[in-house]
Scaffold this motif. Structure first.
Motif, PDB file in Angstrom:
ATOM      1  N   GLY A 163       3.740  14.032 -21.012  1.00  0.00           N
ATOM      2  CA  GLY A 163       4.961  14.430 -20.336  1.00  0.00           C
ATOM      3  C   GLY A 163       4.809  14.901 -18.914  1.00  0.00           C
ATOM      4  N   HIS A 164       3.610  14.778 -18.318  1.00  0.00           N
ATOM      5  CA  HIS A 164       3.467  15.137 -16.912  1.00  0.00           C
ATOM      6  C   HIS A 164       4.381  14.260 -16.054  1.00  0.00           C
ATOM      7  CE1 HIS A 164      -0.057  17.596 -17.796  1.00  0.00           C
ATOM      8  NE2 HIS A 164      -0.049  17.978 -16.523  1.00  0.00           N
ATOM      9  N   LEU A 165       4.829  14.805 -14.953  1.00  0.00           N
ATOM     10  CA  LEU A 165       5.655  14.041 -14.034  1.00  0.00           C
ATOM     11  C   LEU A 165       4.868  12.869 -13.465  1.00  0.00           C
ATOM     12  CD1 LEU A 165       7.423  16.915 -12.038  1.00  0.00           C
ATOM     13  CD2 LEU A 165       8.404  15.505 -13.868  1.00  0.00           C
ATOM     14  N   ALA A 166       5.516  11.707 -13.442  1.00  0.00           N
ATOM     15  CA  ALA A 166       4.838  10.524 -12.908  1.00  0.00           C
ATOM     16  C   ALA A 166       4.494  10.726 -11.437  1.00  0.00           C
ATOM     17  CB  ALA A 166       5.727   9.285 -13.080  1.00  0.00           C
ATOM     18  N   GLY A 167       5.354  11.440 -10.697  1.00  0.00           N
ATOM     19  CA  GLY A 167       5.077  11.693  -9.291  1.00  0.00           C
ATOM     20  C   GLY A 167       3.779  12.431  -9.083  1.00  0.00           C
ATOM     21  N   GLU A 168       3.493  13.406  -9.942  1.00  0.00           N
ATOM     22  CA  GLU A 168       2.224  14.127  -9.849  1.00  0.00           C
ATOM     23  C   GLU A 168       1.056  13.183 -10.131  1.00  0.00           C
ATOM     24  OE1 GLU A 168       2.645  17.170 -12.747  1.00  0.00           O
ATOM     25  OE2 GLU A 168       3.586  18.598 -11.370  1.00  0.00           O
ATOM     26  N   LEU A 169       1.226  12.346 -11.137  1.00  0.00           N
ATOM     27  CA  LEU A 169       0.115  11.482 -11.552  1.00  0.00           C
ATOM     28  C   LEU A 169      -0.230  10.449 -10.499  1.00  0.00           C
ATOM     29  CD1 LEU A 169       1.094  10.885 -15.298  1.00  0.00           C
ATOM     30  CD2 LEU A 169      -0.332  12.679 -14.330  1.00  0.00           C
ATOM     31  N   ILE A 170       0.777   9.854  -9.852  1.00  0.00           N
ATOM     32  CA  ILE A 170       0.449   8.836  -8.856  1.00  0.00           C
ATOM     33  C   ILE A 170      -0.169   9.472  -7.605  1.00  0.00           C
ATOM     34  CG2 ILE A 170       2.195   7.234  -9.726  1.00  0.00           C
ATOM     35  CD1 ILE A 170       3.974   7.950  -7.382  1.00  0.00           C
ATOM     36  N   HIS A 171       0.202  10.717  -7.306  1.00  0.00           N
ATOM     37  CA  HIS A 171      -0.437  11.401  -6.180  1.00  0.00           C
ATOM     38  C   HIS A 171      -1.871  11.796  -6.536  1.00  0.00           C
ATOM     39  CE1 HIS A 171       3.115  11.258  -3.805  1.00  0.00           C
ATOM     40  NE2 HIS A 171       3.817  12.093  -4.563  1.00  0.00           N
ATOM     41  N   ARG A 212      -3.775  10.269  -8.684  1.00  0.00           N
ATOM     42  CA  ARG A 212      -4.590   9.052  -8.714  1.00  0.00           C
ATOM     43  C   ARG A 212      -5.003   8.660  -7.291  1.00  0.00           C
ATOM     44  NH1 ARG A 212      -5.263   5.185 -12.589  1.00  0.00           N
ATOM     45  NH2 ARG A 212      -3.527   6.036 -13.819  1.00  0.00           N
ATOM     46  N   ALA A 213      -4.077   8.807  -6.356  1.00  0.00           N
ATOM     47  CA  ALA A 213      -4.405   8.494  -4.960  1.00  0.00           C
ATOM     48  C   ALA A 213      -5.481   9.448  -4.437  1.00  0.00           C
ATOM     49  CB  ALA A 213      -3.148   8.574  -4.101  1.00  0.00           C
ATOM     50  N   GLU A 214      -5.384  10.752  -4.773  1.00  0.00           N
ATOM     51  CA  GLU A 214      -6.382  11.722  -4.315  1.00  0.00           C
ATOM     52  C   GLU A 214      -7.753  11.404  -4.897  1.00  0.00           C
ATOM     53  OE1 GLU A 214      -5.091  15.653  -5.239  1.00  0.00           O
ATOM     54  OE2 GLU A 214      -3.200  15.449  -4.142  1.00  0.00           O
ATOM     55  N   MET A 215      -7.791  11.045  -6.187  1.00  0.00           N
ATOM     56  CA  MET A 215      -9.059  10.707  -6.820  1.00  0.00           C
ATOM     57  C   MET A 215      -9.661   9.479  -6.142  1.00  0.00           C
ATOM     58  SD  MET A 215     -10.348   8.266  -9.106  1.00  0.00           S
ATOM     59  CE  MET A 215     -12.018   8.226  -9.744  1.00  0.00           C
ATOM     60  N   THR A 216      -8.810   8.483  -5.862  1.00  0.00           N
ATOM     61  CA  THR A 216      -9.287   7.272  -5.197  1.00  0.00           C
ATOM     62  C   THR A 216      -9.787   7.585  -3.792  1.00  0.00           C
ATOM     63  OG1 THR A 216      -7.682   5.999  -6.497  1.00  0.00           O
ATOM     64  CG2 THR A 216      -8.640   4.900  -4.579  1.00  0.00           C
ATOM     65  N   ASP A 217      -9.090   8.498  -3.106  1.00  0.00           N
ATOM     66  CA  ASP A 217      -9.562   8.937  -1.782  1.00  0.00           C
ATOM     67  C   ASP A 217     -11.010   9.422  -1.858  1.00  0.00           C
ATOM     68  OD1 ASP A 217      -7.030   8.444  -0.884  1.00  0.00           O
ATOM     69  OD2 ASP A 217      -6.480  10.554  -0.577  1.00  0.00           O
ATOM     70  N   TYR A 251      -0.377   3.200  -0.749  1.00  0.00           N
ATOM     71  CA  TYR A 251      -1.554   4.067  -0.865  1.00  0.00           C
ATOM     72  C   TYR A 251      -1.607   5.037   0.316  1.00  0.00           C
ATOM     73  CZ  TYR A 251      -6.518   5.366  -1.252  1.00  0.00           C
ATOM     74  OH  TYR A 251      -7.702   6.066  -1.352  1.00  0.00           O
ATOM     75  N   GLY A 252      -1.191   4.579   1.491  1.00  0.00           N
ATOM     76  CA  GLY A 252      -1.124   5.468   2.643  1.00  0.00           C
ATOM     77  C   GLY A 252      -0.152   6.611   2.427  1.00  0.00           C
ATOM     78  N   ARG A 253       0.928   6.370   1.660  1.00  0.00           N
ATOM     79  CA  ARG A 253       1.877   7.439   1.336  1.00  0.00           C
ATOM     80  C   ARG A 253       1.287   8.433   0.358  1.00  0.00           C
ATOM     81  NH1 ARG A 253       5.459   3.221   0.897  1.00  0.00           N
ATOM     82  NH2 ARG A 253       5.316   3.225  -1.380  1.00  0.00           N
ATOM     83  N   GLY A 254       0.132   8.096  -0.207  1.00  0.00           N
ATOM     84  CA  GLY A 254      -0.444   8.959  -1.230  1.00  0.00           C
ATOM     85  C   GLY A 254       0.109   8.673  -2.604  1.00  0.00           C
ATOM     86  N   GLU A 255       0.614   7.430  -2.827  1.00  0.00           N
ATOM     87  CA  GLU A 255       1.156   7.027  -4.126  1.00  0.00           C
ATOM     88  C   GLU A 255       0.317   5.877  -4.663  1.00  0.00           C
ATOM     89  OE1 GLU A 255       5.152   5.849  -3.391  1.00  0.00           O
ATOM     90  OE2 GLU A 255       5.713   7.750  -2.437  1.00  0.00           O
ATOM     91  N   LEU A 256      -0.127   6.003  -5.894  1.00  0.00           N
ATOM     92  CA  LEU A 256      -0.935   4.939  -6.479  1.00  0.00           C
ATOM     93  C   LEU A 256      -0.668   4.879  -7.977  1.00  0.00           C
ATOM     94  CD1 LEU A 256      -2.941   2.881  -5.369  1.00  0.00           C
ATOM     95  CD2 LEU A 256      -4.797   4.411  -6.035  1.00  0.00           C
ATOM     96  N   HIS A 257       0.018   3.826  -8.394  1.00  0.00           N
ATOM     97  CA  HIS A 257       0.256   3.591  -9.820  1.00  0.00           C
ATOM     98  C   HIS A 257      -1.000   2.963 -10.431  1.00  0.00           C
ATOM     99  CE1 HIS A 257       4.558   4.596 -10.215  1.00  0.00           C
ATOM    100  NE2 HIS A 257       4.575   4.372  -8.913  1.00  0.00           N
ATOM    101  N   PRO A 258      -1.083   2.941 -11.763  1.00  0.00           N
ATOM    102  CA  PRO A 258      -2.333   2.526 -12.410  1.00  0.00           C
ATOM    103  C   PRO A 258      -2.936   1.226 -11.896  1.00  0.00           C
ATOM    104  CG  PRO A 258      -0.867   3.456 -14.046  1.00  0.00           C
ATOM    105  CD  PRO A 258      -0.097   3.420 -12.753  1.00  0.00           C
ATOM    106  N   HIS A 259      -2.104   0.229 -11.565  1.00  0.00           N
ATOM    107  CA  HIS A 259      -2.659  -1.065 -11.149  1.00  0.00           C
ATOM    108  C   HIS A 259      -2.089  -1.535  -9.814  1.00  0.00           C
ATOM    109  CE1 HIS A 259      -4.869  -1.666 -14.889  1.00  0.00           C
ATOM    110  NE2 HIS A 259      -3.828  -1.126 -15.488  1.00  0.00           N
TER     111      HIS A 259
END
Length: 889
Positions: free
Chosen positions: A47-55, A57-62, A87-95
């Motif tokens: 139930g975590h917010l998707a917005g948190e997760l995509i940010h 994921r982007a931080e981890m990828t950074d 990705y520049g916005r700091g948003e990254l979905h799983p694929h």
């Protein structure tokens, strides 16, 4: 797992370096990605917010990319690794793609050292990389010439390397040097318009694209790009503090964005790839994830209604904000152009605006008047953003007292007589929630999908499209595609009655029961409440109740039979009803699914309309005598053939073995064509195959295939299999078994995509050669097509339905088959006929999107109806087994 712990735990630089030293960077990177993905997906399910997760994921990828960058290209001046795009916005979905720009100060021979190894490693890790290696000058030059490239750079973010390079890039691509705010806005709006047109300019496609469809994430990204480019804003709070959004609208934007993010995240997670389309099979899985269950309505329909309402809300905000940008950017230095309309409204810079913020509170009827004013004034291009906001804030004032007010009822009725862009006003009313508030029955179908393969849009979107089609018929540019319908539409005495019927024709859907009957009750109440005469009310109610009848008659009955025409004429009773019903029927078909309308369907409706008109002109008490019809057809064919050297005696001999059905159903021109060819065909052991395009009024733009061959019930499945191999679709089949052992069969076909055959030479010869071979003694017959069943069909587990009845007048058994379409369907049904020694007399083939509703007229080998109930059940069971066993092929 707490929200604060999760991002810190996603990537450990120390653990990565240890693993890389032991097993190499590829294994270490894959391990880090796998662990992070597992944690993020589990957090999503929890139930975590998707917005948190995509940010996150982007931080981890950074962090991972920075660590890898350091291994291959240690920091040095003149080189930078930059995240761009989403990705520049700091948003990254799983694929999602990881868009990277490797920026260098100038071009080095062979490229920067270590970059190739770095990119190769990223691919080895399984990451979806979109990358470019460019100098600063190249980036500036490309951005100046392509607004899409500039947009990709708007959200550029430094990951590693020379920060000064990114600063230079931002400065040199700023509005001071290229794409001023005015040009940027116009270019991005043109892009959005093109994208919306691609998706039929509606939020309501049944398989929407969560990223690109109207009301999707791209609409929100456009708002962000415009705000960042002109104002430097990047948060919703900045929109609110500036007055561009209210707090409520900002909340809608943020919650809607989170919903769309969650849908997109779920799609990526479920499919294991970058998938942004809400396909039918994904919709059911997402409905389960959202906790919906089947009840009075399917769980998937409940979930999709939530989706559509969020898409509609976001589309509204997109429209409102773009108008604000237009005012702030394009008109910032211009003086407002204001025209006073009345005490309530003015036109300001082309948009109608309320003259007082208290207008709707003091005079709620203005909630309808604003749309009427816009529909009657060609200079009004829309409703101003502040007034849209006022409409949304005051729409709750539309209550029972409002609806019962005669002046409000009069205003609403006048909308149907608006001279300019009437349908657009209805669409605006629907988008701003006014139409659903004024007509609660319409409000119930807003966003209501029909989970099938026939309807391309939700009920409300389809309804407005039908009305738009009606309006389109009045324009001259419709004459070529809808010649008969356009002429009939223009002479309708009260066009507003047609629009009301269109508004109500499907409004009863989703309630259970016959939607035509439910809609007729609602339509009658609306008409009487709004002061229509009993005569006009009866016409609207009849149209709603019968809006499917004309289509059903034309596509499921033998309309070459004068008895069928007489039955339909008795049902319609008047020319006025026939005219209204034709226009409603054609508008409905074209508004249901764009692929449904083709030359064959048009020709059937045209023929039914013309023959019914003649029957009404003769009078219902004067039906056509069948024998007179047959005699007239025979004589007309004789007249044609006598000019070609035939005598009456020769023709009588040639026609002696023909049954009366042949002369009842075939046109004199076709009989002459058949007869002349048969007279010159002397070897009855070999089939005769004729192919020609039919340009006559009742079969316009279809191709006729005539086959004269020895009577063999295996011919039908052979022909159908061969036609499918030739990528042709059958729309009608007529079979006449003569008393001399020969069969005369006619197939009306189109290309597999529903378009007429354009090549009238080689293609026709090719068809004739293949069919001649398939029907010859040495041929075994064409193999049934084994192509893969279309994805949409596989997504539905709809069973085949069959029904058998007896037509005592025609002496045949009528078999109806409803089934999802699939390769080889007609040939498989034909094989069942062969197995049970059933003789096919005729067939009406109807393909509705990805569904078929076929009607077969059959007899036993003695040409009598099938009387054995057990045999009828066995035939139907065999067809169901044959078709349903192929669903997942």
């Amino acid at each position: 797992m707490s929200e604060l712990d999760l991002p810190r735990d996603l990537f450990s630089r120390a653990a990565f370096e240890t693993d890389a030293a032991a097993a190499g960077p590829v294994k270490a990177g894959r391990k880090a990605l796998r662990l992070a993905n597992e944690q993020l997906n589990e957090a999503f399910r929890s139930g975590h917010l998707a917005g948190e997760l995509i940010h996150w994921r982007a931080e981890m990828t950074d962090q991972l990319l920075s660590a890898l960058w350091q291994r291959f290209t240690p920091d040095r001046p003149g080189l930078a690794l930059i995240a761009v795009g989403g990705y520049g916005r700091g948003e990254l979905h799983p694929h999602s793609d990881i868009d990277l720009l490797i920026l260098q100060s100038d071009r080095e021979s062979g490229g920067p050292e270590g970059v190739e190894q770095f990119i190769t490693l990223l691919w080895d890790l399984g990451l979806s990389i979109g990358h470019s290696v460019r100098t600063l000058e190249e980036c500036v030059r490309r951005a100046a010439g392509d607004v899409t490239i500039l947009t990709n750079l708007l959200e550029a973010r430094l990951l590693a390397g020379d920060a000064g390079l990114l600063a230079q890039l931002r400065e040199r691509t700023s509005t001071h040097h290229m794409w001023p705010a005015r040009e940027f806005l116009q270019a991005k709006l043109a892009e959005q318009e093109a994208r919306h047109n691609k998706f039929a300019d509606t939020e309501y496609n049944l398989e929407p694209n969560v990223k690109s469809s109207p009301g999707g994430l791209r609409d929100l990204q456009l708002i962000g790009w415009l705000a960042r480019r002109h104002f430097g804003w990047s948060t919703a709070e900045e929109f609110t503090s500036s007055g561009f959004l209210t707090k409520e609208e900002s909340s809608i934007l943020l919650r809607g964005q989170e919903f769309m993010w969650r849908v997109r995240y779920a799609l990526h997670m479920l499919t294991g790839r970058e998938e942004d389309r809400l396909l039918f099979d994904h919709q059911r899985e997402l409905a389960r994830m959202w906790g919906f269950t089947d009840g009075e309505r399917l769980a998937v329909e409940q979930f999709m209604q939530v989706y559509y309402r969020w898409a509609l809300a976001l589309a509204q905000l997109n429209e409102l904000l773009i108008q604000n940008f237009d005012q702030a950017i394009l008109r910032t230095d211009a003086e407002d152009e204001v025209t006073i309309l009345n005490d309530s409204f003015e036109i300001r810079n082309g948009y109608i605006a309320a003259r007082s913020p208290d207008l709707f509170r003091s005079r709620p009827g203005a909630l309808l008047e604003v749309f009427l004013q816009a529909g009657n004034n060609p200079h009004i291009q829309g409703i101003s953003a502040p007034t849209i906001r006022l409409i949304r804030e005051h729409r709750h004032l539309i209550d029972e007292d409002f609806r019962a007010d005669p002046s409000n009822r009069g205003l609403f009725l006048q909308l149907f007589c608006a001279q300019h862009r009437m349908t657009r006003q209805l669409r605006r009313m629907a988008r701003y929630g006014i139409l659903g508030m004024y007509l609660p029955e319409f409000g119930r179908v807003v966003g209501q999908m029909q989970h099938d393969l026939f309807h391309a849009y939700t009920v409300d979107a389809h309804t407005l499209q039908v009305i738009e089609n009606m309006r389109r018929f009045l324009r001259e540019d419709s004459d070529e595609r809808f010649p008969v319908t356009s002429r009939v539409a223009r002479r309708l005495p009260k066009k507003e009655l047609l629009y009301i019927a269109g508004l109500y024709h499907d409004i009863g859907k989703g309630r259970g029961g016959d939607h035509s009957e439910l809609g007729a009750v609602d339509a009658e109440r609306f008409c009487l409440d709004h002061g229509l005469s009993r005569r006009d009310t009866n016409l609207v109610t009849w149209l709603v109740r019968n809006h499917l009848v004309m289509s059903a008659f034309s596509q499921r009955k033998d309309i070459s039979d004068p008895d069928v025409i007489q039955d339909f004429a008795r049902h319609v009773t008047s020319q006025n009803r026939l005219d209204y019903l034709l226009v409603l029927t054609v508008a409905d078909i074209n508004g249901t699914n764009p692929t449904l309308w083709n030359a064959w369907r048009a020709s059937l409706l045209r023929q039914l309309y013309a023959e019914t008109r003649r029957a009404l002109r003769r009078g219902l008490e004067n039906p056509v005598d069948k024998q007179d019809w047959i005699n007239e057809t025979r004589q007309a064919a004789i007249d044609i053939l006598e000019y070609r050297g035939f005598t009456v005696e020769e023709l009588d001999a040639l026609w002696r073995e023909r049954g009366e059905d042949y002369f009842l159903r075939e046109r004199a021109e076709d009989i002459a064509w058949h007869t002349e060819a048969i007279a010159g065909h002397h070897d009855r052991r070999q089939p005769l195959v004729l192919v020609r395009n039919s340009l006559e009024s009742n079969v316009a733009n279809t191709t006729q295939i005539f086959i004269y061959a020895r009577n063999d019930n295996r011919s039908f499945p052979r022909v159908c299999a061969e036609l499918e191999q030739l990528e042709l679709s059958v729309h009608d089949a007529r079979v006449y078994n003569a008393n001399d052992g020969m069969s005369l069969d006619t197939f009306f076909v189109l290309d597999s995509d529903g378009t007429p055959l354009e090549d009238q030479g080689e293609r026709q010869e090719h068809i004739a050669e293949h069919l001649t071979h398939a029907l010859s003694d040495e041929a075994r017959g064409a193999a049934i097509v084994q192509r893969r069943t279309p994805r949409q069909v596989r997504s539905f587990s709809l069973p085949t339905e069959t029904l058998m009845t007896t037509d005592t007048n025609k002496g045949v058994t009528v078999l109806e088959v409803r089934s999802p379409d699939r390769p080889g369907l007609l040939a498989r049904i034909g094989e069942v006929f062969v197995r049970f020694n059933v003789v096919l007399q005729a067939a009406k083939i109807q393909t509705l999107g990805e569904r078929v509703e076929d009607v077969f007229f059959i007899t036993d080998s003695a040409h009598r109806p099938l009387e054995d109930r057990e045999l009828c059940e066995a035939i139907q069971a065999a067809i169901r087994r044959e078709l349903d066993g192929q669903k997942t092929a």
